[in-house]
Design a protein around this motif. Sequence first.
Motif, mmCIF file in Angstrom:
data_model
loop_
_atom_site.group_PDB
_atom_site.id
_atom_site.type_symbol
_atom_site.label_atom_id
_atom_site.label_comp_id
_atom_site.label_asym_id
_atom_site.label_seq_id
_atom_site.Cartn_x
_atom_site.Cartn_y
_atom_site.Cartn_z
ATOM 1 N N GLU A 275 0.825 -1.206 0.000
ATOM 2 C CA GLU A 275 0.000 0.000 0.000
ATOM 3 C C GLU A 275 0.861 1.258 0.000
ATOM 4 O OE1 GLU A 275 -2.550 -0.353 3.373
ATOM 5 O OE2 GLU A 275 -3.728 -2.005 2.524
ATOM 6 N N LEU A 276 1.985 1.192 0.720
ATOM 7 C CA LEU A 276 2.896 2.336 0.795
ATOM 8 C C LEU A 276 3.440 2.683 -0.588
ATOM 9 C CD1 LEU A 276 4.609 4.394 2.381
ATOM 10 C CD2 LEU A 276 6.294 2.572 2.732
ATOM 11 N N TYR A 277 3.931 1.668 -1.307
ATOM 12 C CA TYR A 277 4.498 1.919 -2.641
ATOM 13 C C TYR A 277 3.411 2.321 -3.646
ATOM 14 C CZ TYR A 277 9.194 0.506 -1.386
ATOM 15 O OH TYR A 277 10.445 0.462 -0.825
ATOM 16 N N LYS A 278 2.220 1.813 -3.444
ATOM 17 C CA LYS A 278 1.112 2.198 -4.319
ATOM 18 C C LYS A 278 0.797 3.681 -4.148
ATOM 19 C CE LYS A 278 -3.529 0.700 -5.698
ATOM 20 N NZ LYS A 278 -4.624 -0.258 -5.415
ATOM 21 N N SER A 279 0.872 4.158 -2.895
ATOM 22 C CA SER A 279 0.615 5.581 -2.629
ATOM 23 C C SER A 279 1.671 6.476 -3.255
ATOM 24 C CB SER A 279 0.536 5.836 -1.123
ATOM 25 O OG SER A 279 1.824 5.696 -0.525
ATOM 26 N N ARG A 280 2.846 5.903 -3.542
ATOM 27 C CA ARG A 280 3.930 6.654 -4.190
ATOM 28 C C ARG A 280 3.914 6.476 -5.707
ATOM 29 N NH1 ARG A 280 8.902 4.505 -0.357
ATOM 30 N NH2 ARG A 280 8.259 5.534 1.596
ATOM 31 N N ASN A 281 2.903 5.747 -6.198
ATOM 32 C CA ASN A 281 2.785 5.434 -7.625
ATOM 33 C C ASN A 281 3.936 4.560 -8.134
ATOM 34 O OD1 ASN A 281 0.337 6.818 -8.158
ATOM 35 N ND2 ASN A 281 1.454 8.772 -8.170
ATOM 36 N N ASP A 282 4.558 3.834 -7.222
ATOM 37 C CA ASP A 282 5.591 2.864 -7.619
ATOM 38 C C ASP A 282 4.895 1.511 -7.738
ATOM 39 O OD1 ASP A 282 7.735 1.151 -7.930
ATOM 40 O OD2 ASP A 282 9.001 2.176 -6.453
ATOM 41 N N LEU A 283 4.270 1.309 -8.901
ATOM 42 C CA LEU A 283 3.403 0.142 -9.065
ATOM 43 C C LEU A 283 4.179 -1.158 -9.166
ATOM 44 C CD1 LEU A 283 0.742 1.618 -11.511
ATOM 45 C CD2 LEU A 283 0.759 1.570 -9.004
ATOM 46 N N ILE A 284 5.436 -1.089 -9.625
ATOM 47 C CA ILE A 284 6.251 -2.302 -9.733
ATOM 48 C C ILE A 284 6.558 -2.852 -8.342
ATOM 49 C CG2 ILE A 284 8.479 -3.229 -10.449
ATOM 50 C CD1 ILE A 284 8.427 -1.287 -12.781
ATOM 51 N N MET A 285 7.061 -1.972 -7.464
ATOM 52 C CA MET A 285 7.368 -2.410 -6.092
ATOM 53 C C MET A 285 6.097 -2.792 -5.343
ATOM 54 S SD MET A 285 10.549 -2.582 -5.349
ATOM 55 C CE MET A 285 10.488 -2.575 -3.550
ATOM 56 N N SER A 286 5.026 -2.070 -5.591
ATOM 57 C CA SER A 286 3.748 -2.381 -4.943
ATOM 58 C C SER A 286 3.290 -3.782 -5.315
ATOM 59 C CB SER A 286 2.692 -1.356 -5.341
ATOM 60 O OG SER A 286 1.448 -1.689 -4.776
ATOM 61 N N ALA A 287 3.408 -4.117 -6.621
ATOM 62 C CA ALA A 287 2.987 -5.438 -7.085
ATOM 63 C C ALA A 287 3.861 -6.535 -6.487
ATOM 64 C CB ALA A 287 3.044 -5.490 -8.612
ATOM 65 N N GLN A 288 5.161 -6.253 -6.366
ATOM 66 C CA GLN A 288 6.066 -7.252 -5.794
ATOM 67 C C GLN A 288 5.710 -7.555 -4.338
ATOM 68 O OE1 GLN A 288 10.027 -5.725 -6.391
ATOM 69 N NE2 GLN A 288 10.092 -6.346 -8.547
ATOM 70 N N TRP A 289 5.444 -6.505 -3.561
ATOM 71 C CA TRP A 289 5.073 -6.716 -2.166
ATOM 72 C C TRP A 289 3.702 -7.379 -2.051
ATOM 73 C CZ3 TRP A 289 8.278 -7.091 1.544
ATOM 74 C CH2 TRP A 289 9.430 -6.312 1.603
ATOM 75 N N GLU A 290 2.795 -7.021 -2.963
ATOM 76 C CA GLU A 290 1.454 -7.619 -2.938
ATOM 77 C C GLU A 290 1.529 -9.118 -3.239
ATOM 78 O OE1 GLU A 290 -2.911 -6.991 -5.056
ATOM 79 O OE2 GLU A 290 -1.336 -5.463 -5.260
ATOM 80 N N ASN A 291 2.349 -9.491 -4.212
ATOM 81 C CA ASN A 291 2.512 -10.914 -4.548
ATOM 82 C C ASN A 291 3.149 -11.677 -3.390
ATOM 83 O OD1 ASN A 291 1.387 -10.644 -7.098
ATOM 84 N ND2 ASN A 291 3.348 -10.197 -8.086
#
Length: 304
Positions: A275-291
């Motif tokens: 969620e943190l990386y998503k709020s920064r619009n870093d969708l690649i890192m967000s997806a990695q943490w989500e997976n």
Amino acid sequence: MTASRAAVSTANKVLGSAKLPDFARILPPDAVFASAQKSGFLKCNRVEATTVLSKIWKTTQLNLQMTYAMQQQQAASVANICAAHNFPPSNFTSLALLLQQSSPAAIKSPLPNDLLSLAELLNDPPAILKSAKSKISSSRSIPLLESTQIWKKLLYLANTSNIPEAHELIAETYQNAKSIQKAQEHWTKAADAGSGKACLVMGRQAMIIGKNDVAIQAFERAKELGEAEAYYELGILQMKDGEDKNDKTEKTEAEYNLSVAAASGISRAAVMLAELYKSRNDLIMSAQWENLAKEMKAIERDGP
């Protein structure tokens, strides 16, 4: 106790059997003893263990349903045998664990339970803790529990040896029984004795009543004592404070603590990082943490 009841109580005990047990067959092989000795887990060899157990079998019937006075007399006899052979009571606990882990013959044998009973009789702390966890979990009455010998031994262990795990178990028991004041007393004692778990509990309690400064101190101490959950709790607090104060340093520390928690297998931390990386619009890192969070939740649900 009648003779028939005594027979029933000892029928399934190796050290209460009518015939000298074949310890050479039941005990683990020499290689297991040697490895346990080398690591410091065990302070006897196979011959010494066989000798002491044989003497105990000849001297006493292992039956812990006897009266307290009879148990004390039995304990004195066993203690004398151990002292004569320089055999620490902790060996009984260690032998029980070795048997449970390494000896196929012991799987069907009641000897591990006999050994733990001996260790508890001689007040070996790990044996008392193990027995207390088993017996306390089945109790539904605190007054009845407080009258039992195992509870008195547990209290003695906590108050004289200041063992963190003893205070933890007492605190959890009182907490489950909604005896909050007594639970808090022992959580505090456990924390003072070096219990990371107790520091974690006290930090969460402080959070509930809004004492975040106290909570942070407790979580920092729990971190020092190796509690992975403390990294998560601290990260959540720091993230909120960082956002409220727009403090980049606080946010960086929060991210670090959440990363450590996630690396330790706490899926909630991975979710927060996603969620943190998503709020920064870093969708690649967000997806990695989500997976990663999904994988961790699957492991939590299904086991490794």
